[in-house]
Each structure stands twice: as structure tokens, then as C-alpha cells.
Write a protein that holds these residues in place. Structure first.
Motif, PDB file in Angstrom:
ATOM      1  N   SER A  49     152.198  98.504   4.534  1.00 51.77           N
ATOM      2  CA  SER A  49     152.300  97.061   4.375  1.00 51.77           C
ATOM      3  C   SER A  49     153.158  96.394   5.436  1.00 51.77           C
ATOM      4  CB  SER A  49     152.893  96.730   2.999  1.00 51.77           C
ATOM      5  OG  SER A  49     154.207  97.270   2.887  1.00 51.77           O
ATOM      6  N   GLN A  50     154.063  97.155   6.064  1.00 52.11           N
ATOM      7  CA  GLN A  50     155.036  96.486   6.918  1.00 52.11           C
ATOM      8  C   GLN A  50     155.614  97.460   7.950  1.00 52.11           C
ATOM      9  OE1 GLN A  50     158.281  94.737   4.683  1.00 52.11           O
ATOM     10  NE2 GLN A  50     158.652  93.178   6.228  1.00 52.11           N
ATOM     11  N   ARG A  65     156.186  93.073  14.777  1.00 51.56           N
ATOM     12  CA  ARG A  65     154.819  92.568  14.602  1.00 51.56           C
ATOM     13  C   ARG A  65     153.966  92.880  15.837  1.00 51.56           C
ATOM     14  NH1 ARG A  65     150.357  91.230  11.608  1.00 51.56           N
ATOM     15  NH2 ARG A  65     149.371  89.314  12.343  1.00 51.56           N
ATOM     16  N   PRO A  74     146.162  97.092  10.878  1.00 55.29           N
ATOM     17  CA  PRO A  74     145.432  95.894  10.458  1.00 55.29           C
ATOM     18  C   PRO A  74     146.295  94.638  10.572  1.00 55.29           C
ATOM     19  CG  PRO A  74     145.108  97.678   8.888  1.00 55.29           C
ATOM     20  CD  PRO A  74     146.178  98.132   9.821  1.00 55.29           C
ATOM     21  N   GLN A  75     145.666  93.509  10.757  1.00 54.78           N
ATOM     22  CA  GLN A  75     146.391  92.258  10.895  1.00 54.78           C
ATOM     23  C   GLN A  75     147.192  91.913   9.643  1.00 54.78           C
ATOM     24  OE1 GLN A  75     143.894  89.042  12.322  1.00 54.78           O
ATOM     25  NE2 GLN A  75     142.767  90.412  13.687  1.00 54.78           N
ATOM     26  N   GLN A  76     146.822  92.506   8.515  1.00 52.84           N
ATOM     27  CA  GLN A  76     147.530  92.223   7.262  1.00 52.84           C
ATOM     28  C   GLN A  76     148.916  92.877   7.217  1.00 52.84           C
ATOM     29  OE1 GLN A  76     144.344  93.298   7.458  1.00 52.84           O
ATOM     30  NE2 GLN A  76     143.392  91.309   7.011  1.00 52.84           N
ATOM     31  N   VAL A  77     149.180  93.828   8.108  1.00 50.65           N
ATOM     32  CA  VAL A  77     150.484  94.505   8.136  1.00 50.65           C
ATOM     33  C   VAL A  77     151.502  93.568   8.784  1.00 50.65           C
ATOM     34  CG1 VAL A  77     151.788  96.462   9.028  1.00 50.65           C
ATOM     35  CG2 VAL A  77     149.425  96.781   8.235  1.00 50.65           C
ATOM     36  N   THR A  78     152.589  93.285   8.081  1.00 50.21           N
ATOM     37  CA  THR A  78     153.587  92.354   8.599  1.00 50.21           C
ATOM     38  C   THR A  78     154.635  93.089   9.438  1.00 50.21           C
ATOM     39  OG1 THR A  78     154.969  92.571   6.625  1.00 50.21           O
ATOM     40  CG2 THR A  78     153.272  90.839   6.618  1.00 50.21           C
TER      41      THR A  78
END
Length: 379
Positions: A49-50, A65, A74-78
Motif C-alpha cells: 500500500s505504501q 512516491r 501501481p499508481q495506487q501505492v502512496t
């Protein structure tokens, strides 16, 4: 403790000397291969996730980032980039620990530093005669002017004197750190934790010929009559390190090994002697966990300066020969924001990769008069 997050993997780059083997490698180029490597090893990569990354004096923006995207996550990973000076690598792990308590899954945490390529900063000059009206900004104030704010080297020299740590003891300790690191390199101890970068596969700083007698020839560098030299202090370095963390429930479901975080603390202390910050941090850790010096199979307290770490080890009750038994920062180097994660990677290798089991202690002093410490246990 069973609800605590677990480190299930840990890697690092080789550590280069400033303007040395990694001189042309930017900080993102140090980090991105580590993210890609750990993501490939992650049991459930879609659940990452991060990325949380410690860095200081970097290229600006959100380095975590940038590198997450550069590594193909993935772009969803912060991404979150933190600056706690030398404590930044452990601060990233502390942030990940809290985040996993709220959102189970996987987080990559650690730190990176490229002293060789970090941007040069300029401010309006105090003197009108300065070229272009600018002067280079080389060292941030770590505390307000009303506090004593010596340079790290001078503070370590004064600390050694105040604690009765003589030159001979410092040189002997530093020589041993180099000898241990060289032995570890020759034995392949670091091979499984290092991800090669730009063709570099091994740490650059360890010196084969260092003995106490040879180190005695070096002159003090921070004050006349002092005891800190270029040989019994850490270097200025390039490097990065990351750990892969997961929450306790996911770890139990997967049934894999790792290092459970028993506790992690960051404390404040005296700005005038920042190097002693290891002591209150470890003492707080002792109090909170009920553990003591004899309860740790592996100890990795950062060797910023031989005199500084010897003073700290004396105070926390750990014999100096037990610290960094495979070589520490005096030999390997201290890439500031990365070092906290390097310490954890070193513990991961010894307790998990080598199958020793048991507990590990890591600690680091932080500019501005702080310290951080972490206790982990193989599970």
C-alpha cells in the motif's frame, strides 16, 4: 507483542564513499532497484500500500512516491518521505508500524542518502561582496540559537573526553570494526542482503590494512589535542536500505519467518551532545519492554564515531565487543538517512537469514539531541 508488525525481508545497496564507487548514482537510482527487488519477493505484491522513505538534502519533491512509480508499483501505492536526519531510516519504520495497525497489508520502509549527488543549496549572502549575492548553505542549525549546537564531530570529541574514552581505545575499536567488515566481505556474509547497483557489488570503505598502530598515525580533525580522527569516525557515504513489513494477522496467515518489532522508541535529549542520544533511547526501550543488555543476541548500535559509541555502550551496559560483530559504520559507512534501515537489515541477516533466532537491538543517535532504538525478535 503478538499484534506487532513483522519485517519479512530486508535489503540494502552496497555502501559507497562520497565521490567514490557510487558517485554518479542519484538517490532515486539507489532506491528504485530495492523497491523492485522487495516487491518481487513480496508474497502478495498487490497488497503493498505504501513506500515510506527517509531522506535528507535530497532532490526535493516526494522521493518515496517518485521511486515507487519508477519501480513499477501501481499508481495506487502512496509515498511518504520523512526527514529525521540520521534517524530517518528508523523513523520510516516507525511510521510504517503505525500505518499497518490501521491498514493491514504490506509497506516498504527505509532510507536513502546520496551525499555524492545531493543538490547544492545557496542562500542570499550576508556580504554584498559574495559572487552573485549568494553563499552556499552547508549545514543546517539543528536547534535554535539559544542552545549549544556544536558540529557532530566536535560534539563526539568532547563527549569522548568527558566520558574518559581515550584515543587508544577509540583506535582499537575502529580497527576492529574494519577487520570484522573485511572478514564478513570475504566470507560472503553480506551477499544475500546486497542488491548490486551500477555494477557495484560490495561496500567500498572497509580497509584491510587498518590496525590500531596504523590508526594512531592519524591526526585529530575537529580540535587541537582532540581524539577523533578521520579513521576512528564514520565516513560520508552513499547508500540505501529498505525493509518489507506486514501486519501481525497477515504474517500469521502466511506462516513465514521474520523479525517481529517488540518496540521502537524515539526520545529527546541534550542538543549539546547529540551522540549520547543512543543512551536515553535504549534505556526507554529497556523500561518499556522489560529487556536488558543480556537479552539481545545481536546488537547493532550505530558507530558514528568510535569515542561516541563507546561512551554510549558503557552507559547502556553492553560490552563493546558485542556491538556490530560483523562490522559497523566505522568500516561500512554511514549513509545518514539510510543507516537505521541498514542496522535492521544487518539484524535480519544474522537472526533470520543465518537462522540464529533470538532478539536484536538497534539504536542510533540523531542530530539535534535525539536518539532512536528498536527491539526485534525472530519469529
Amino acid at each position: 507483542m503478538s499484534s506487532s508488525p513483522v519485517i519479512i525481508d530486508a535489503v540494502r545497496t552496497p555502501i559507497g564513499t562520497e565521490h567514490g564507487s557510487l558517485k554518479n548514482v542519484t538517490v532515486d537510482q539507489l532506491v528504485t532497484p530495492l523497491i523492485a527487488e522487495l516487491a518481487a519477493r513480496c508474497p502478495e505484491p498487490a497488497a503493498i500500500s505504501q513506500v515510506i522513505l527517509g531522506n535528507l538534502r535530497g532532490p526535493g519533491g516526494n522521493l518515496a512516491r517518485y521511486c515507487a512509480l519508477d519501480a513499477g508499483l501501481p499508481q495506487q501505492v502512496t509515498g511518504l518521505t520523512v526527514d529525521q536526519q540520521c534517524g530517518a531510516g528508523l523513523a520510516a519504520v516507525e511510521c510504517a508500524r503505525g500505518a499497518l495497525a490501521l491498514n493491514p497489508g504490506f509497506i516498504l520502509a527505509g532510507g536513502a542518502q546520496s551525499a555524492s549527488t545531493q543538490p547544492r543549496t545557496f542562500w542570499p549572502a550576508a556580504s554584498a561582496d559574495a559572487p552573485g549575492g549568494l553563499e552556499e548553505f552547508t549545514r543546517a542549525p539543528f536547534v535554535p540559537e539559544r542552545f549549544d549546537d556544536p558540529g557532530m564531530g566536535l560534539a563526539a570529541d568532547l563527549l569522548a573526553e568527558e566520558c574518559g574514552i581515550g584515543r587508544a581505545r577509540q583506535d582499537a575499536y575502529a580497527a576492529r570494526s574494519h577487520q570484522r567488515a573485511v572478514h564478513s566481505i570475504d566470507a560472503g556474509v553480506f551477499d544475500d542482503e546486497i542488491v548490486p547497483i551500477a555494477g557495484v557489488t560490495t561496500d567500498e570503505r572497509p580497509r584491510r590494512g587498518f590496525t590500531q598502530q596504523r590508526l594512531a598515525r592519524f591526526r585529530p580533525v575537529f580540535r587541537p589535542g582532540g581524539t577523533v580522527t578521520a579513521a576512528n569516525a564514520c565516513g560520508v557515504n552513499d547508500g540505501a536500505s529498505l525493509v518489507l513489513m506486514t501486519d501481525a494477522h497477515t504474517h500469521a496467515r502466511l506462516g513465514i519467518g521474520g523479525l517481529r518489532i517488540l518496540d521502537l522508541v524515539t526520545v529527546g535529549g541534550t542538543p549539546a551532545r547529540p551522540g549520547i542520544g543512543v543512551v536515553p533511547a535504549v534505556r526507554r526501550l529497556y523500561e518499556r519492554t522489560g529487556l536488558g543488555p543480556d537479552d539481545f543476541e545481536v546488537v547493532e548500535c550505530n558507530e558514528a564515531f568510535a569515542g561516541q559509541i563507546l561512551a554510549c555502550l558503557d552507559e547502556i551496559g553492553i560490552p563493546d565487543e558485542r556491538n556490530c560483530v560483523q562490522g559497523g559504520a566505522l568500516a561500512l559507512g554511514h549513509p545518514w538517512a539510510a543507516t537505521g534501515a541498514v542496522l535492521l537489515t544487518r539484524i535480519f541477516t544474522q537472526l533470520v537469514r543465518e537462522g540464529r533466532g533470538g532478539r536484536g537491538l538497534a539504536a542510533i543517535a540523531i542530530a539535534g539531541g535525539m536518539g532512536a532504538a528498536i527491539a526485534v525478535e525472530a519469529c
